[in-house]
Design an enzyme around this catalytic site. Structure first.
Site, PDB file in Angstrom:
ATOM      1  N   THR A 163       0.822  -1.224   0.000  1.00 55.22           N
ATOM      2  CA  THR A 163       0.000   0.000   0.000  1.00 55.22           C
ATOM      3  C   THR A 163       0.854   1.272   0.000  1.00 55.22           C
ATOM      4  O   THR A 163       0.347   2.354  -0.277  1.00 55.22           O
ATOM      5  CB  THR A 163      -0.871   0.049   1.276  1.00 55.22           C
ATOM      6  OG1 THR A 163       0.003   0.128   2.410  1.00 55.22           O
ATOM      7  CG2 THR A 163      -1.751  -1.182   1.402  1.00 55.22           C
ATOM      8  N   ASP A 167      17.473   1.953  -1.832  1.00 54.70           N
ATOM      9  CA  ASP A 167      16.847   1.841  -0.512  1.00 54.70           C
ATOM     10  C   ASP A 167      17.828   2.323   0.549  1.00 54.70           C
ATOM     11  O   ASP A 167      18.833   1.663   0.830  1.00 54.70           O
ATOM     12  CB  ASP A 167      16.449   0.383  -0.258  1.00 54.70           C
ATOM     13  CG  ASP A 167      15.604   0.247   0.999  1.00 54.70           C
ATOM     14  OD1 ASP A 167      16.060   0.690   2.075  1.00 54.70           O
ATOM     15  OD2 ASP A 167      14.482  -0.284   0.902  1.00 54.70           O
ATOM     16  N   ASP A 223      18.559  -0.036   3.614  1.00 50.90           N
ATOM     17  CA  ASP A 223      19.397  -1.191   3.235  1.00 50.90           C
ATOM     18  C   ASP A 223      20.835  -0.767   2.992  1.00 50.90           C
ATOM     19  O   ASP A 223      21.775  -1.490   3.339  1.00 50.90           O
ATOM     20  CB  ASP A 223      18.837  -1.869   1.981  1.00 50.90           C
ATOM     21  CG  ASP A 223      17.605  -2.719   2.296  1.00 50.90           C
ATOM     22  OD1 ASP A 223      17.425  -3.073   3.470  1.00 50.90           O
ATOM     23  OD2 ASP A 223      16.838  -3.001   1.356  1.00 50.90           O
TER      24      ASP A 223
HETATM   25  C1  PRP Z   1      11.940   4.483   3.682  1.00 55.04           C
HETATM   26  C2  PRP Z   1      12.544   5.844   3.995  1.00 55.04           C
HETATM   27  C3  PRP Z   1      11.343   6.601   4.501  1.00 55.04           C
HETATM   28  C4  PRP Z   1      10.237   6.054   3.651  1.00 55.04           C
HETATM   29  C5  PRP Z   1       9.981   7.047   2.540  1.00 55.04           C
HETATM   30  O1  PRP Z   1      11.803   3.746   4.828  1.00 55.04           O
HETATM   31  O2  PRP Z   1      13.602   5.781   4.902  1.00 55.04           O
HETATM   32  O3  PRP Z   1      11.065   6.417   5.873  1.00 55.04           O
HETATM   33  O4  PRP Z   1      10.692   4.825   3.093  1.00 55.04           O
HETATM   34  O5  PRP Z   1       8.889   6.672   1.806  1.00 55.04           O
HETATM   35  P1  PRP Z   1       7.516   7.484   1.804  1.00 55.04           P
HETATM   36  O6  PRP Z   1       7.894   8.930   1.661  1.00 55.04           O
HETATM   37  O7  PRP Z   1       6.822   6.948   0.593  1.00 55.04           O
HETATM   38  O8  PRP Z   1       6.795   7.196   3.074  1.00 55.04           O
HETATM   39  P2  PRP Z   1      11.352   2.214   4.803  1.00 55.04           P
HETATM   40  O9  PRP Z   1       9.884   2.086   4.949  1.00 55.04           O
HETATM   41  O10 PRP Z   1      11.965   1.531   3.616  1.00 55.04           O
HETATM   42  O11 PRP Z   1      11.957   1.659   6.153  1.00 55.04           O
HETATM   43  P3  PRP Z   1      13.473   1.570   6.647  1.00 55.04           P
HETATM   44  O12 PRP Z   1      13.887   2.960   7.048  1.00 55.04           O
HETATM   45  O13 PRP Z   1      13.350   0.654   7.825  1.00 55.04           O
HETATM   46  O14 PRP Z   1      14.327   1.012   5.554  1.00 55.04           O
HETATM   47  N1  URA Z   2      12.633   4.640   0.519  1.00 53.53           N
HETATM   48  C1  URA Z   2      13.915   4.488   0.128  1.00 53.53           C
HETATM   49  O1  URA Z   2      14.781   4.026   0.895  1.00 53.53           O
HETATM   50  N2  URA Z   2      14.239   4.836  -1.123  1.00 53.53           N
HETATM   51  C2  URA Z   2      13.349   5.349  -1.983  1.00 53.53           C
HETATM   52  O2  URA Z   2      13.715   5.667  -3.133  1.00 53.53           O
HETATM   53  C3  URA Z   2      12.014   5.492  -1.557  1.00 53.53           C
HETATM   54  C4  URA Z   2      11.688   5.136  -0.293  1.00 53.53           C
END
Ligand code: PRP
Ligand code: URA
Length: 210
Positions: A109, A201, A204
């Site tokens: 989602t 990411d 990661d």
């Molecule tokens: C990533 C990033 C943000 C989010 C951005 O986190 O660090 O928090 O996605 O996406 P959005 O603007 O569409 O909400 P993620 O959910 O991958 O988690 P992580 O930080 O644990 O890798």
């Molecule tokens: N979260 C990430 O880490 N990278 C992106 O490009 C978007 C969301």
């Protein structure tokens, strides 16, 4: 022109970001760069901190100098990836308190799901700097800001290394009072909600989980 949107085009920030984008950059280097970029961005994001005049006795005489006027700051990383920006900020502002908000983006989602929260007791009285390297759809950041506002915080800044236009638009619409600091605004989001060309990411790449 949006006075609350700050794109930090300092050459050092841009140079370091260019290395972060490179898919060949190691986890170690990416992690160090995220912290360094956060420090440089924090320098710009604290430019408006109020100062007061005080007297200091130098070995030669009396100097009237500027000191930060007792304003208290808190940094709130959005877990996980926002953590990668905290150390750089602490180096600049050693007395900063740190709150944590755990959010992950549901891969289907793209909606944020909250799993953790711990704030300093006096968070409502502090200037809050939320950190997350990526502002993609803006869902995570807007949820984090709304959540922090529930504590009574009124002075909130959002600092992200990279943004998509969609994310900036979302924060502007939901939280017009919040200043946004980014190093770059990229072209768009892809079908999976990733920033294009982006840097992949961020979580990661900081934690080496892929
Ligand atoms: C990533 C990033 C943000 C989010 C951005 O986190 O660090 O928090 O996605 O996406 P959005 O603007 O569409 O909400 P993620 O959910 O991958 O988690 P992580 O930080 O644990 O890798
Ligand atoms: N979260 C990430 O880490 N990278 C992106 O490009 C978007 C969301």
């Amino acid at each position: 022109m949006d006075e609350k949107l700050h794109v930090l085009d300092h050459p050092l920030i841009q140079h370091k970001l260019s290395i972060m984008r490179d898919k060949e950059t190691s986890v170690k280097e990416f992690r160090e760069l995220a912290s360094e970029v956060a420090m440089l961005m924090c320098y710009e994001a604290t430019r408006d901190l109020p100062v007061e005049k005080v007297d200091v006795e130098t070995p030669i005489g009396l100097a009237k100098v500027n000191k930060i006027a007792g304003k208290k700051m808190a940094v709130v990383p959005i877990l996980r990836a926002g953590l990668g920006m905290v150390d750089g900020i602490i180096e600049l502002v050693p007395s900063v308190k740190v709150g944590h908000i755990g959010l992950y983006r549901d891969p289907q989602t793209l909606e944020p799901v909250k799993y953790y929260c711990k704030m300093p007791k006096d968070i409502a009285e502090r200037d809050v700097l939320i950190t997350d390297p990526m502002l993609a759809t803006g869902g995570s950041a807007t949820a984090a800001i709304s959540f922090i506002k529930e504590y009574g915080c009124r002075s909130i800044k959002l600092m992200c290394i990279l943004a998509a236009p969609e994310g900036v638009k979302r924060i502007r619409a939901d939280h017009p009072d919040v200043d946004i600091y980014v190093a770059a605004i990229d072209e768009k989001l892809n079908d999976h909600g990733y920033i294009v060309p982006g840097l992949g990411d961020a979580g990661d790449r900081i934690f080496g989980t892929k």
